[in-house]
Write an enzyme that holds these catalytic residues in place. Sequence first.
Site, short mmCIF file in Angstrom:
data_model
loop_
_atom_site.label_atom_id
_atom_site.label_comp_id
_atom_site.label_asym_id
_atom_site.label_seq_id
_atom_site.Cartn_x
_atom_site.Cartn_y
_atom_site.Cartn_z
N LYS A 81 0.83 -1.21 0.00
CA LYS A 81 0.00 0.00 0.00
C LYS A 81 0.86 1.25 0.00
O LYS A 81 0.47 2.26 -0.57
CB LYS A 81 -0.97 -0.03 1.18
CG LYS A 81 -2.03 -1.11 0.95
CD LYS A 81 -3.17 -1.04 1.92
CE LYS A 81 -4.22 -2.06 1.56
NZ LYS A 81 -4.51 -2.98 2.66
N LYS A 108 -3.89 -10.82 -8.68
CA LYS A 108 -5.23 -11.19 -8.21
C LYS A 108 -6.24 -10.10 -8.56
O LYS A 108 -5.87 -8.96 -8.80
CB LYS A 108 -5.18 -11.40 -6.70
CG LYS A 108 -4.71 -10.15 -5.98
CD LYS A 108 -4.80 -10.23 -4.48
CE LYS A 108 -4.32 -8.91 -3.91
NZ LYS A 108 -4.64 -8.58 -2.59
N LYS A 138 -9.99 -4.40 -5.91
CA LYS A 138 -11.02 -3.38 -6.12
C LYS A 138 -10.52 -2.22 -6.98
O LYS A 138 -11.28 -1.64 -7.72
CB LYS A 138 -11.49 -2.84 -4.77
CG LYS A 138 -12.45 -3.78 -4.08
CD LYS A 138 -12.99 -3.19 -2.79
CE LYS A 138 -13.39 -4.26 -1.81
NZ LYS A 138 -13.01 -4.00 -0.44
P1 TYM Z 1 -10.57 -6.53 1.65
O1 TYM Z 1 -11.69 -5.57 1.64
O2 TYM Z 1 -9.34 -6.17 0.91
O3 TYM Z 1 -11.03 -7.94 1.12
C1 TYM Z 1 -12.12 -8.59 1.70
C2 TYM Z 1 -11.94 -10.09 1.60
O4 TYM Z 1 -11.82 -10.49 0.24
C3 TYM Z 1 -10.67 -11.31 0.10
N1 TYM Z 1 -10.10 -11.09 -1.25
C4 TYM Z 1 -9.74 -12.08 -2.07
N2 TYM Z 1 -9.77 -13.42 -1.92
C5 TYM Z 1 -9.36 -14.16 -2.95
N3 TYM Z 1 -8.92 -13.64 -4.13
C6 TYM Z 1 -8.87 -12.31 -4.33
N4 TYM Z 1 -8.47 -11.82 -5.50
C7 TYM Z 1 -9.28 -11.46 -3.26
N5 TYM Z 1 -9.36 -10.11 -3.11
C8 TYM Z 1 -9.86 -9.90 -1.86
C9 TYM Z 1 -9.72 -10.86 1.18
O5 TYM Z 1 -8.79 -11.88 1.49
C10 TYM Z 1 -10.68 -10.59 2.31
O6 TYM Z 1 -11.00 -11.78 2.99
N6 TYM Z 1 -8.04 -6.55 5.93
C11 TYM Z 1 -9.26 -7.03 5.32
C12 TYM Z 1 -10.51 -6.49 5.99
C13 TYM Z 1 -10.57 -6.77 7.47
C14 TYM Z 1 -10.75 -8.02 8.11
C15 TYM Z 1 -10.73 -7.76 9.50
C16 TYM Z 1 -10.94 -9.32 7.63
C17 TYM Z 1 -10.45 -5.83 8.45
N7 TYM Z 1 -10.54 -6.41 9.66
C18 TYM Z 1 -10.90 -8.78 10.44
C19 TYM Z 1 -11.10 -10.35 8.59
C20 TYM Z 1 -11.08 -10.07 9.97
C21 TYM Z 1 -9.24 -6.59 3.87
O7 TYM Z 1 -8.36 -5.91 3.43
O8 TYM Z 1 -10.28 -6.91 3.17
#
Ligand code: TYM
Length: 334
Positions: free
Chosen positions: A114, A197, A200
Amino acid sequence: MDKREIVVSGIRSTGVLHLGNYFGAMRNYLRMQDDFTCFFFIADWHALTTHPDTKELSASVHRVLAEYLASGLDPAKVTLYAQSEIPEIAELYLLLNMLAYKGELEKTASFKDKGRQHPENINAGLLTYPVLMASDIMVHRAVKVPVGKDQEQHLEMTRNFAQRFNHRYGVDVFPEPYAFNFGENLLKVPSLDGAGKMSKSENQMATLYLNDEDDMIRKKVMKAKTDGGPTEPHSAKPDYIENLFQLMRLVSAPDTVRVFEEAFDQANIRYGDMKKQLGEDMVRFISPIREKARDLEKNKEYLHRVMEEGTQKARASAAATLSEVKKAMHLNYR
Ligand code: TYM
């Protein structure tokens, strides 16, 4: 009392959800909602680490909630809320920050990534992102965290913080949580351009969003990178072709996948046909979620009610943990 295992997971409110979020996270939320005590939230504080402009924040939070519900999460079974409505998470975050070392935070892969993407805004919130994430999980004393592969390192750090807390204060307040995907490896849903991957913000034409129109879905799939096909039978697949098969395995019928696997193996595959089929199967998968989410998004009253109920349940659980934490730390003066 509810003795089921506790599950926590969240998705940031940084835009429309995509297929990676669905298969990396949401699919497991759905599979878990009947058998576990589940807390699923919208990580709006985490969104602020990279998206400081808050004009769209409220709409984004409502959209993620609508997408949760449209995908099939049932507010009667799971607790749904926005992270920022639970002040106990911020309180725990403050306390855990004393147990987190600058060196380990700087080494985190997501911090480095990031920082590269937003060199003009490497803020302290970004550095301590894993501490806030640990607080989200630990505030409910969760043991299972359904996430995609990219979150694995954050879970490892969460276990370290939990162990450190228990060790330093001599009380087992926190269990050790693990990233979870029903006995399988954690998932990484590939992008359509054969590089990395789905995400967003990067290359929107290579990402399938849950609110893409049917024609846009077909167009994106048809643009996916292919080549002239294998020249001899039993060839190995190049990465970008394996990615297409991987996407097909997620949304297409097993028989359909088998037909194209065999065609590849016999070196007579037509990628145009494969992409047409994949496009149709994606449309069939995405369009009902898109339509439901759009309807739900308009029903603000219902969304507010779901959040209100979820917030109350989440705060009760979080307050119970904070009370244990303060007792363990001797933060009681009266
Ligand atoms: P975020 O918003 O980036 O992504 C949300 C979830 O989607 C999964 N993900 C993917 N899985 C497989 N292939 C992909 N291309 C892909 N892109 C995204 C992410 O692994 C995630 O599970 N840090 C977290 C948010 C968070 C969180 C937490 C999660 C904050 N606190 C506590 C679990 C527990 C995140 O960046 O999500």
